[in-house]
Design a protein around this motif. Sequence first.
Motif, mmCIF file in Angstrom:
data_model
loop_
_atom_site.group_PDB
_atom_site.id
_atom_site.type_symbol
_atom_site.label_atom_id
_atom_site.label_comp_id
_atom_site.label_asym_id
_atom_site.label_seq_id
_atom_site.Cartn_x
_atom_site.Cartn_y
_atom_site.Cartn_z
ATOM 1 N N LEU A 159 0.831 -1.154 -0.025
ATOM 2 C CA LEU A 159 0.009 -0.070 0.089
ATOM 3 C C LEU A 159 0.903 1.218 0.021
ATOM 4 O O LEU A 159 2.041 1.139 0.654
ATOM 5 N N PHE A 160 0.400 2.149 -0.535
ATOM 6 C CA PHE A 160 0.925 3.681 -0.325
ATOM 7 C C PHE A 160 -0.224 4.300 0.450
ATOM 8 O O PHE A 160 -1.254 4.232 0.532
ATOM 9 N N PHE A 161 0.490 5.163 1.396
ATOM 10 C CA PHE A 161 -0.217 6.312 2.281
ATOM 11 C C PHE A 161 0.303 7.339 2.841
ATOM 12 O O PHE A 161 1.556 7.535 2.444
ATOM 13 N N CYS A 162 -0.578 8.174 3.332
ATOM 14 C CA CYS A 162 0.038 9.434 3.911
ATOM 15 C C CYS A 162 0.066 9.317 5.324
ATOM 16 O O CYS A 162 -0.808 8.823 6.140
ATOM 17 N N SER A 163 1.251 9.562 5.977
ATOM 18 C CA SER A 163 1.582 9.315 7.338
ATOM 19 C C SER A 163 1.244 10.450 8.260
ATOM 20 O O SER A 163 1.403 10.277 9.522
ATOM 21 N N PHE A 164 0.738 11.346 7.944
ATOM 22 C CA PHE A 164 0.467 12.610 8.720
ATOM 23 C C PHE A 164 -0.833 12.114 9.638
ATOM 24 O O PHE A 164 -1.535 11.489 9.147
ATOM 25 N N PRO A 165 -0.753 12.484 10.781
ATOM 26 C CA PRO A 165 -1.862 12.074 11.852
ATOM 27 C C PRO A 165 -3.135 12.044 11.460
ATOM 28 O O PRO A 165 -3.832 13.151 10.922
ATOM 29 N N GLY A 166 -3.927 10.888 11.348
ATOM 30 C CA GLY A 166 -5.269 10.873 11.010
ATOM 31 C C GLY A 166 -5.536 10.808 9.453
ATOM 32 O O GLY A 166 -6.769 10.655 9.057
ATOM 33 N N HIS A 167 -4.531 10.802 8.561
ATOM 34 C CA HIS A 167 -4.626 10.603 7.261
ATOM 35 C C HIS A 167 -4.544 9.268 6.523
ATOM 36 O O HIS A 167 -5.199 8.961 5.541
ATOM 37 N N MET B 27 -6.015 6.521 6.698
ATOM 38 C CA MET B 27 -7.382 5.754 6.397
ATOM 39 C C MET B 27 -7.796 6.293 5.192
ATOM 40 O O MET B 27 -8.418 5.446 4.427
ATOM 41 N N MET B 28 -8.078 7.599 5.115
ATOM 42 C CA MET B 28 -8.600 7.988 3.716
ATOM 43 C C MET B 28 -7.287 8.033 2.694
ATOM 44 O O MET B 28 -7.891 7.786 1.601
ATOM 45 N N MET B 29 -6.285 8.511 3.012
ATOM 46 C CA MET B 29 -4.990 8.752 1.934
ATOM 47 C C MET B 29 -4.337 7.290 1.854
ATOM 48 O O MET B 29 -3.147 7.217 2.523
ATOM 49 N N ARG B 30 -4.881 6.168 1.149
ATOM 50 C CA ARG B 30 -4.023 5.106 0.852
ATOM 51 C C ARG B 30 -4.493 4.531 -0.546
ATOM 52 O O ARG B 30 -5.839 4.894 -0.908
ATOM 53 N N GLY B 31 -3.761 3.486 -1.143
ATOM 54 C CA GLY B 31 -4.036 3.000 -2.192
ATOM 55 C C GLY B 31 -3.195 1.888 -2.321
ATOM 56 O O GLY B 31 -2.230 1.509 -1.635
ATOM 57 N N SER B 32 -3.504 0.960 -3.209
ATOM 58 C CA SER B 32 -2.727 -0.039 -3.536
ATOM 59 C C SER B 32 -1.469 0.188 -4.604
ATOM 60 O O SER B 32 -1.487 0.954 -5.243
ATOM 61 N N VAL B 33 -0.514 -0.571 -4.325
ATOM 62 C CA VAL B 33 0.755 -0.778 -5.339
ATOM 63 C C VAL B 33 1.017 -2.148 -5.732
ATOM 64 O O VAL B 33 1.091 -3.050 -4.980
ATOM 65 N N THR B 34 0.567 -2.348 -6.991
ATOM 66 C CA THR B 34 0.682 -3.647 -7.701
ATOM 67 C C THR B 34 1.918 -3.814 -8.697
ATOM 68 O O THR B 34 2.087 -2.987 -9.680
ATOM 69 N N LEU B 35 2.784 -4.873 -8.519
ATOM 70 C CA LEU B 35 3.554 -5.202 -9.873
ATOM 71 C C LEU B 35 3.067 -5.613 -10.807
ATOM 72 O O LEU B 35 1.943 -6.705 -10.842
ATOM 73 N N VAL B 36 3.290 -5.360 -12.336
ATOM 74 C CA VAL B 36 2.606 -5.740 -13.397
ATOM 75 C C VAL B 36 3.476 -6.246 -14.341
ATOM 76 O O VAL B 36 4.814 -5.625 -14.236
ATOM 77 N N ASP B 37 3.234 -6.953 -15.218
ATOM 78 C CA ASP B 37 4.293 -7.277 -16.450
ATOM 79 C C ASP B 37 4.213 -6.212 -17.256
ATOM 80 O O ASP B 37 3.659 -5.124 -17.345
#
Length: 148
Positions: A128-136, A138-148
């Motif tokens: 996952l990628f995310f923002c580590s600012f306090p409280g962020h 859960m809202m600011m996250r997403g997947s990181v996937t390896l593709v061909d």
Amino acid sequence: MLRWIAVALLLLASSSALAAECEVDIAATDQMTFDTDAIEISKSCDTFTVNLTHEGTMPVSSMGHNWVLAKESEVNDLATAAITAGADQGYLPPDDERVIAHTDMIGGGESTSVTFDVAKLQEDEEYLFFCSFPGHSMMMRGSVTLVD
Ligand SMILES: [Cu+2]
């Protein structure tokens, strides 16, 4: 005729290899959002670059954003450790092995980038990628996937 098809296929193959995007532009806002929730990284990339822009106007002290890459299983613990680390450390524990890559923490109107080795990612792992600012995180996250 067959020769032409072979040439066309070769051209196609080489142009798609060249087309592999080894970077992504991501925008963050004063509304505590990223403009993407999924990033695909081609295995053909040696390195991958994330260009983060904070399109808001709020200062880093109240609406700071960064981009942190970690294993999905470690994101929640890491987000907690980030709060403990505090503002002086940019809300990330220093030299933490769970952090695969991260940008600086930025405020409105600022931009930052990070480049990391794609070899750090394993095919059978969830990231996952995310923002580590306090409280962020859960809202600011997403997947990181390896593709061909
Ligand atoms: Cu944030």
